[in-house]
Design a protein around this motif. Structure first.
Motif, mmCIF file in Angstrom:
data_model
loop_
_atom_site.group_PDB
_atom_site.id
_atom_site.type_symbol
_atom_site.label_atom_id
_atom_site.label_comp_id
_atom_site.label_asym_id
_atom_site.label_seq_id
_atom_site.Cartn_x
_atom_site.Cartn_y
_atom_site.Cartn_z
ATOM 1 N N ILE A 60 0.845 -1.192 0.000
ATOM 2 C CA ILE A 60 0.000 0.000 0.000
ATOM 3 C C ILE A 60 0.882 1.244 0.000
ATOM 4 O O ILE A 60 1.899 1.296 0.685
ATOM 5 C CB ILE A 60 -0.980 -0.008 1.194
ATOM 6 N N HIS A 61 0.494 2.230 -0.806
ATOM 7 C CA HIS A 61 1.213 3.500 -0.892
ATOM 8 C C HIS A 61 0.473 4.531 -0.048
ATOM 9 O O HIS A 61 -0.708 4.789 -0.286
ATOM 10 C CB HIS A 61 1.300 3.990 -2.343
ATOM 11 N N MET A 62 1.148 5.116 0.908
ATOM 12 C CA MET A 62 0.569 6.159 1.749
ATOM 13 C C MET A 62 1.040 7.514 1.221
ATOM 14 O O MET A 62 2.090 7.615 0.581
ATOM 15 C CB MET A 62 0.995 5.971 3.208
ATOM 16 N N PRO A 86 6.198 8.772 0.132
ATOM 17 C CA PRO A 86 7.260 9.610 -0.425
ATOM 18 C C PRO A 86 8.367 9.831 0.606
ATOM 19 O O PRO A 86 8.108 9.861 1.814
ATOM 20 C CB PRO A 86 6.546 10.930 -0.741
ATOM 21 N N ASN A 87 9.594 9.989 0.127
ATOM 22 C CA ASN A 87 10.744 10.268 0.990
ATOM 23 C C ASN A 87 10.703 11.750 1.353
ATOM 24 O O ASN A 87 10.874 12.608 0.490
ATOM 25 C CB ASN A 87 12.032 9.925 0.251
ATOM 26 N N SER A 146 1.953 10.190 2.988
ATOM 27 C CA SER A 146 2.959 10.898 3.792
ATOM 28 C C SER A 146 3.639 9.931 4.753
ATOM 29 O O SER A 146 3.127 8.848 5.046
ATOM 30 C CB SER A 146 2.288 12.015 4.601
ATOM 31 N N GLU A 147 4.775 10.385 5.265
ATOM 32 C CA GLU A 147 5.503 9.608 6.266
ATOM 33 C C GLU A 147 4.644 9.425 7.517
ATOM 34 O O GLU A 147 4.616 8.350 8.109
ATOM 35 C CB GLU A 147 6.814 10.319 6.612
ATOM 36 N N GLU A 148 3.914 10.475 7.903
ATOM 37 C CA GLU A 148 3.055 10.409 9.078
ATOM 38 C C GLU A 148 1.991 9.317 8.930
ATOM 39 O O GLU A 148 1.770 8.530 9.845
ATOM 40 C CB GLU A 148 2.387 11.766 9.307
ATOM 41 N N GLU A 149 1.345 9.254 7.760
ATOM 42 C CA GLU A 149 0.346 8.206 7.513
ATOM 43 C C GLU A 149 0.983 6.818 7.541
ATOM 44 O O GLU A 149 0.412 5.876 8.078
ATOM 45 C CB GLU A 149 -0.343 8.423 6.162
ATOM 46 N N ALA A 150 2.157 6.689 6.942
ATOM 47 C CA ALA A 150 2.849 5.398 6.914
ATOM 48 C C ALA A 150 3.189 4.935 8.328
ATOM 49 O O ALA A 150 2.985 3.771 8.675
ATOM 50 C CB ALA A 150 4.109 5.488 6.055
ATOM 51 N N LEU A 151 3.693 5.846 9.159
ATOM 52 C CA LEU A 151 4.045 5.496 10.529
ATOM 53 C C LEU A 151 2.819 5.120 11.353
ATOM 54 O O LEU A 151 2.861 4.184 12.155
ATOM 55 C CB LEU A 151 4.822 6.640 11.191
ATOM 56 N N HIS A 152 1.703 5.826 11.135
ATOM 57 C CA HIS A 152 0.450 5.481 11.827
ATOM 58 C C HIS A 152 0.003 4.074 11.435
ATOM 59 O O HIS A 152 -0.345 3.253 12.291
ATOM 60 C CB HIS A 152 -0.656 6.489 11.504
#
Length: 147
Positions: A85-87, A138-139, A89-95
């Motif tokens: 799954i592609h999130m 995204p990085n 933002s980094e914040e969404e990915a970490l959540h």
């Protein structure tokens, strides 16, 4: 041969914890249940431990339609399948990783991909239901360079 528009819908089998898994995925990614049916005493060849469990559920995570059910005909979860799954933002990915790793395992923490794919970050988490999720975003360092 004419090309037809086809939507592939992943179907995840579970051994009695389907509803918990689907609710966890909705918490992690956002989404909703579109349809849910349960095993009942009126179902042919139902066992007592199946009654009330999920016969079939259709749900949406983002733009992805998925289905699942408590099948009771397998020894354990087919862990050969990986879900990516592609999130945004980094914040969404970490959540998402945080929710999925409760009772599960972070196999690889969120980190930038190597060059030349370093515009993105990726991680791998195995959830408590036995499924492996590849979570990307995204990085943030590369996004700042572009601004």
């Amino acid at each position: 041969m004419e090309k037809k528009k086809v939507e592939i819908i992943p179907y995840l089998p579970f051994n009695g914890n389907c509803e918990e898994a689907v609710n966890t995925y909705i918490e992690a990614f956002g989404g909703e249940i579109n349809f849910l049916s349960r095993w009942s005493e009126n179902t042919v060849k139902v066992t007592p431990d199946q009654i009330g469990k999920v016969m079939h559920v259709e749900f949406v995570l983002g733009n992805t339609h998925m289905s699942a059910g408590d099948t009771f005909d397998r020894a354990d979860t087919d862990t050969d399948i990986k879900l990516m799954i592609h999130m945004d933002s980094e914040e969404e990915a970490l959540h998402t990783m945080s929710v999925l790793s409760e009772g599960g395992t972070v196999i690889a923490p969120l980190q930038p991909h190597p060059e030349p794919d370093d515009g993105g970050c990726g991680s791998v988490t195995k959830d408590r239901f036995g499924y492996t999720w590849i979570i990307t975003c995204p990085n943030p360092a590369k996004q700042q360079e572009l601004e």
